[in-house]
Design an enzyme around this catalytic site. Structure first.
Site, short mmCIF file in Angstrom:
data_model
loop_
_atom_site.label_atom_id
_atom_site.label_comp_id
_atom_site.label_asym_id
_atom_site.label_seq_id
_atom_site.Cartn_x
_atom_site.Cartn_y
_atom_site.Cartn_z
CG ASP A 1 28.79 44.14 -15.40
OD1 ASP A 1 29.36 45.25 -15.48
OD2 ASP A 1 29.06 43.18 -16.13
CG HIS B 1 28.75 53.43 -23.47
ND1 HIS B 1 29.45 54.24 -22.61
CD2 HIS B 1 29.62 53.09 -24.46
CE1 HIS B 1 30.70 54.38 -23.05
NE2 HIS B 1 30.82 53.70 -24.17
NE ARG C 1 28.84 58.52 -7.33
CZ ARG C 1 30.00 58.70 -6.71
NH1 ARG C 1 30.72 59.76 -6.94
NH2 ARG C 1 30.43 57.82 -5.82
C1 GRF Z 1 24.68 60.32 -23.44
O1 GRF Z 1 25.60 60.45 -24.50
C2 GRF Z 1 24.70 58.91 -22.92
O2 GRF Z 1 24.96 57.96 -23.90
C3 GRF Z 1 25.82 58.95 -21.92
O3 GRF Z 1 25.72 60.21 -21.32
C4 GRF Z 1 25.12 61.12 -22.22
C5 GRF Z 1 23.94 61.72 -21.51
O4 GRF Z 1 23.35 62.75 -22.24
N1 GRF Z 1 25.72 57.85 -20.98
P1 GRF Z 1 21.97 63.39 -21.75
O5 GRF Z 1 22.23 63.95 -20.36
O6 GRF Z 1 20.95 62.32 -21.74
O7 GRF Z 1 21.68 64.47 -22.74
#
Ligand code: GRF
Length: 211
Positions: A141, A109, A91
């Site tokens: 942010d 990310h 979200r």
């Molecule tokens: C990961 O690829 C992370 O970079 C992104 O969402 C995914 C989460 O994976 N923001 P998990 O639930 O931690 O296995």
């Protein structure tokens, strides 16, 4: 002892990596709650297996993002977190949420930001013909994956990569990078200002990892 709240919507593999670090004896912090907008998120089971309190606040039924965020703030504040860690929380957060925690909100990310923000970052890297990709831990942010960067891990993109193989390689890097940054935060090495972040690095560590 720093108190961390983790927000997750999915499988929780980053949460597992964070929990592994937090459980080491010398770690100066604890995860005080794992919260999700999805009642069935596997991340909640991971938390329960580790004896961490969980909370669910479904986004369904909220017409406005900021109303959801205000309720999420209230829910989290009961656990008195110093920092919020997003770990696959699907979200976008509004200033209602971010201001409540003084900008002390981190996300991971799966790309080398500012390249490939938003959804399907791994496929975006493949489509662009990138020779390297990776992951980024940044402050959150009000934009989508636009906040100040704390650290990145770089992995190669191989010619025969699919979205799945690249995602797996990046995920392994995520599991190294996020716990490292968590430790910096817990050790009070991370300083946040309006639109900036600095890190007092421990000897021998860097803000860019290469795999
Ligand atoms: C990961 O690829 C992370 O970079 C992104 O969402 C995914 C989460 O994976 N923001 P998990 O639930 O931690 O296995």
């Amino acid at each position: 002892m720093r108190r961390f709240a983790v927000l997750a919507s999915g499988r929780g593999s980053n949460l597992e990596a964070l929990l592994a670090t937090v459980s080491s004896e010398d770690f100066p912090g604890r995860i005080c709650v794992v919260a999700s907008n999805k009642p069935k998120a596997r991340a909640l089971d991971v938390a329960t297996e580790h004896g961490i309190p969980t909370a669910v606040l479904s986004h369904k039924g909220y017409a406005r993002r900021r109303d959801y965020d205000a309720d999420l703030v209230r829910l989290l504040q009961a656990y008195r977190p110093d920092w919020i860690l997003l770990a696959g929380f699907m979200r976008v957060l509004t200033p209602t949420f971010l201001d409540a925690f003084g900008g002390r909100v981190l996300n991971i990310h799966p790309s080398l930001l500012p390249a490939f923000p938003g959804l399907n970052a791994q496929q975006q890297a493949l489509d662009a013909g990138a020779s390297e990709s990776g992951c980024t831990v940044h402050l959150v942010d009000a934009g989508t994956d636009t906040g100040p960067i704390l650290a990145q891990a770089v992995v190669p993109v191989r010619p025969d990569d699919t979205e799945e193989t690249l995602s797996t390689r990046i995920l392994a890097a995520e599991h190294q990078l996020y716990p490292q940054v968590l430790r910096w935060v817990a050790e009070n090495r991370v300083h946040v200002g309006e639109g900036w972040v600095t890190v007092d690095l421990p000897p021998g560590q860097a803000r860019i990892l290469r795999f």
